[in-house]
Design an enzyme around this catalytic site. Structure first.
Site, PDB file in Angstrom:
ATOM      1  N   LYS A 151       0.816  -1.639   0.065  1.00  0.00           N
ATOM      2  CA  LYS A 151      -0.174  -0.105  -0.031  1.00  0.00           C
ATOM      3  C   LYS A 151       0.680   1.251  -0.361  1.00  0.00           C
ATOM      4  O   LYS A 151       2.016   1.321   0.043  1.00  0.00           O
ATOM      5  CB  LYS A 151      -0.738   0.438   0.768  1.00  0.00           C
ATOM      6  CG  LYS A 151      -0.650  -0.182   2.627  1.00  0.00           C
ATOM      7  CD  LYS A 151       0.277   1.534   2.658  1.00  0.00           C
ATOM      8  CE  LYS A 151       0.800   1.469   4.422  1.00  0.00           C
ATOM      9  NZ  LYS A 151       1.781   2.547   5.228  1.00  0.00           N
ATOM     10  N   ALA A 185      10.192  -0.147   5.019  1.00  0.00           N
ATOM     11  CA  ALA A 185       9.907   0.569   3.663  1.00  0.00           C
ATOM     12  C   ALA A 185       8.386   1.501   3.859  1.00  0.00           C
ATOM     13  O   ALA A 185       8.421   2.810   3.653  1.00  0.00           O
ATOM     14  CB  ALA A 185       9.522  -0.058   2.620  1.00  0.00           C
ATOM     15  N   GLY A 186       7.306   1.230   5.368  1.00  0.00           N
ATOM     16  CA  GLY A 186       6.153   2.049   4.883  1.00  0.00           C
ATOM     17  C   GLY A 186       5.425   2.097   4.425  1.00  0.00           C
ATOM     18  O   GLY A 186       4.254   2.284   3.287  1.00  0.00           O
ATOM     19  N   LEU A 187       5.656   0.877   3.443  1.00  0.00           N
ATOM     20  CA  LEU A 187       4.765  -0.102   2.145  1.00  0.00           C
ATOM     21  C   LEU A 187       3.731  -1.468   2.770  1.00  0.00           C
ATOM     22  O   LEU A 187       2.881  -1.824   2.083  1.00  0.00           O
ATOM     23  CB  LEU A 187       5.551  -0.651   1.059  1.00  0.00           C
ATOM     24  CG  LEU A 187       5.671   0.541   0.159  1.00  0.00           C
ATOM     25  CD1 LEU A 187       7.284  -0.133  -0.663  1.00  0.00           C
ATOM     26  CD2 LEU A 187       6.010   1.396   0.173  1.00  0.00           C
ATOM     27  N   ALA A 188       3.917  -1.469   4.052  1.00  0.00           N
ATOM     28  CA  ALA A 188       2.881  -2.482   4.730  1.00  0.00           C
ATOM     29  C   ALA A 188       3.216  -3.929   3.991  1.00  0.00           C
ATOM     30  O   ALA A 188       2.333  -5.040   4.076  1.00  0.00           O
ATOM     31  CB  ALA A 188       1.175  -2.409   4.713  1.00  0.00           C
ATOM     32  N   GLY A 243       4.732  -6.995   5.533  1.00  0.00           N
ATOM     33  CA  GLY A 243       4.798  -7.572   6.112  1.00  0.00           C
ATOM     34  C   GLY A 243       2.757  -7.658   6.724  1.00  0.00           C
ATOM     35  O   GLY A 243       2.245  -9.051   6.782  1.00  0.00           O
ATOM     36  N   SER A 244       2.556  -6.533   6.788  1.00  0.00           N
ATOM     37  CA  SER A 244       1.603  -6.531   6.612  1.00  0.00           C
ATOM     38  C   SER A 244       0.129  -7.336   5.835  1.00  0.00           C
ATOM     39  O   SER A 244      -0.778  -8.339   5.977  1.00  0.00           O
ATOM     40  CB  SER A 244       0.496  -5.651   7.730  1.00  0.00           C
ATOM     41  OG  SER A 244       1.308  -4.607   8.486  1.00  0.00           O
ATOM     42  N   ASP A 286      -2.046  -1.924  10.471  1.00  0.00           N
ATOM     43  CA  ASP A 286      -2.286  -1.928   8.903  1.00  0.00           C
ATOM     44  C   ASP A 286      -3.194  -3.467   8.252  1.00  0.00           C
ATOM     45  O   ASP A 286      -3.517  -3.267   7.080  1.00  0.00           O
ATOM     46  CB  ASP A 286      -1.137  -1.763   8.003  1.00  0.00           C
ATOM     47  CG  ASP A 286      -0.184  -0.816   8.337  1.00  0.00           C
ATOM     48  OD1 ASP A 286      -1.659   0.060   8.467  1.00  0.00           O
ATOM     49  OD2 ASP A 286       0.306  -0.331   7.841  1.00  0.00           O
TER      50      ASP A 286
HETATM   51  P1  ATP Z   1       3.345  -0.596   7.880  1.00  0.00           P
HETATM   52  O1  ATP Z   1       3.833   0.940   6.454  1.00  0.00           O
HETATM   53  O2  ATP Z   1       2.944  -1.490   8.198  1.00  0.00           O
HETATM   54  O3  ATP Z   1       4.283   0.244   8.981  1.00  0.00           O
HETATM   55  P2  ATP Z   1       6.385  -1.362   7.190  1.00  0.00           P
HETATM   56  O4  ATP Z   1       6.800  -1.395   5.940  1.00  0.00           O
HETATM   57  O5  ATP Z   1       7.531   0.309   7.205  1.00  0.00           O
HETATM   58  O6  ATP Z   1       5.494  -1.682   7.319  1.00  0.00           O
HETATM   59  P3  ATP Z   1       7.095  -4.218   6.573  1.00  0.00           P
HETATM   60  O7  ATP Z   1       7.952  -4.180   5.923  1.00  0.00           O
HETATM   61  O8  ATP Z   1       6.101  -4.490   7.003  1.00  0.00           O
HETATM   62  O9  ATP Z   1       7.245  -2.320   7.262  1.00  0.00           O
HETATM   63  O10 ATP Z   1       7.672  -4.472   8.000  1.00  0.00           O
HETATM   64  C1  ATP Z   1       7.796  -4.268   9.574  1.00  0.00           C
HETATM   65  C2  ATP Z   1       9.246  -4.808  10.495  1.00  0.00           C
HETATM   66  O11 ATP Z   1       8.419  -6.651  10.604  1.00  0.00           O
HETATM   67  C3  ATP Z   1      10.686  -6.042   9.472  1.00  0.00           C
HETATM   68  O12 ATP Z   1      11.559  -4.982  10.047  1.00  0.00           O
HETATM   69  C4  ATP Z   1      10.613  -7.501  10.037  1.00  0.00           C
HETATM   70  O13 ATP Z   1      11.620  -7.397  10.849  1.00  0.00           O
HETATM   71  C5  ATP Z   1       8.907  -7.345  10.637  1.00  0.00           C
HETATM   72  N1  ATP Z   1       8.547  -8.858   9.649  1.00  0.00           N
HETATM   73  C6  ATP Z   1       7.511  -9.637   9.928  1.00  0.00           C
HETATM   74  N2  ATP Z   1       7.348 -10.656   9.290  1.00  0.00           N
HETATM   75  C7  ATP Z   1       7.918 -10.126   8.119  1.00  0.00           C
HETATM   76  C8  ATP Z   1       6.865 -10.086   7.066  1.00  0.00           C
HETATM   77  N3  ATP Z   1       6.702 -11.280   6.358  1.00  0.00           N
HETATM   78  N4  ATP Z   1       7.866  -9.015   5.845  1.00  0.00           N
HETATM   79  C9  ATP Z   1       7.938  -7.894   6.647  1.00  0.00           C
HETATM   80  N5  ATP Z   1       8.468  -7.426   7.425  1.00  0.00           N
HETATM   81  C10 ATP Z   1       8.414  -8.259   8.671  1.00  0.00           C
END
Ligand code: ATP
Length: 298
Positions: A11, A102-105, A107-108, A141
């Protein structure tokens, strides 16, 4: 053994304001999230004759944990708990393409895909609301990732209102052919916890305060009218690492109509009129050493 495979989409935030910290430690937020075509590929294999409690995870990115710290593991566990499944044996495979933290969710998105697939594999037939409630236990998210497309999300992110283009708007309206270039500079990184702490310390500038008052309505009007969103805003830009504003400038110079950092960063994106324009900008950024993707809204 039965296996299901699904794309898990990233996202971007078109709007993001952060409110007060709540007693449960979460902050109230108000955000418009847009699903985009950058995706991980997630598979779940279920052994129909489990003997105990077994979750195994494999991920193509060796820097991610594959134990109970992985979001897909947490989602699977929360799913089995919620639906009273005491014996299980599942293998989850993640082919990672969405940059992490990266702020792209990313993991979610993986977690949401696992909930949807377990729902089918275990024949639970839970509705989206029930799955959203399981997902919200794991991450704010995840409910959005289960619903997809474009939503205004409130609370800690779990109260969702769809944001549609008005039905009277032509199918040829600019928003339908709009594309984004996402840039995640390898040189930049952000800790989400640290970003929230910094936000609590840095008050909004007078211009930001003005935008926070009137901007969201303007953005929603643009989307409803089928325009390419121009009134983009993200509170986290106040706490953004140095280098983010230069990337935004670079995207503008390459023809982006509007630019913003996504989530708590450090990814930055620019919106373009057509995919073709976005691909040209992506190619230029890659020659400059940036990680960049051209994506569609989904
Ligand atoms: P958001 O935008 O929801 O804040 P994000 O993009 O900043 O998310 P994600 O890539 O979802 O962050 O991951 C955040 C942390 O969760 C990572 O540093 C990682 O160690 C942990 N993590 C656990 N499982 C996963 C996964 N399946 N994919 C990515 N990161 C994961």
């Amino acid at each position: 053994m039965r296996t299901l495979t699904m794309e898990a989409f990233a996202k971007i935030n078109l709007w993001l304001t952060v409110g007060e910290k709540r007693p449960d430690g979460y902050h109230d937020i108000e955000t418009v999230m847009q699903r985009v075509s950058l995706s991980d590929l997630v598979s779940v294999t279920r052994n129909p004759d489990p003997e105990g409690e077994k979750i195994a995870v494999h991920c193509s990115d060796p820097s991610l944990p594959t134990d109970g710290r992985n979001i897909v593991w947490k989602c699977a566990e929360a799913f089995f708990r919620r639906f009273g499944i005491e014996k299980y044996d599942v293998f989850i495979d993640i082919e990672k393409h969405i940059p992490q933290a990266a702020g792209l969710a990313g993991g979610s998105a993986d977690g949401a895909a696992v909930l949807l697939m377990l729902n089918q594999l275990c024949r639970i037939r839970a509705g989206r609301d029930a799955l959203c409630s399981v997902g919200a236990e794991v991450g704010a998210d995840i409910p959005f990732c289960l619903m997809g497309n474009r939503y205004l999300c409130r609370g800690k992110g779990e109260i969702l209102t769809p944001v549609h283009v008005s039905s009277s708007v032509s199918q040829h309206a600019p928003i339908y052919s709009c594309a984004a270039v996402i840039v995640k500079s390898p040189a930049l990184s952000v800790s989400t916890g640290e970003a929230y702490r910094m936000l609590d310390e840095i008050p909004p500038s007078p211009e930001d305060a003005e935008m926070r008052k009137a901007g969201l309505e303007a953005l929603l009007r643009e989307i409803r009218a089928g325009e390419i969103p121009r009134t983009l805003y993200n509170d986290f830009e106040r706490a953004a690492p140095e280098g983010v504003s230069a990337l935004k400038e670079r995207l503008r110079a390459l023809g982006a109509l509007s630019v913003l950092m996504s989530g708590s960063g450090p990814s930055v994106y620019g919106l373009f009129r057509r995919l073709h324009d976005a691909e040209a900008a992506r190619d230029r950024l890659r020659t400059e050493g940036e990680d960049a993707w051209a994506v569609r809204f989904r």
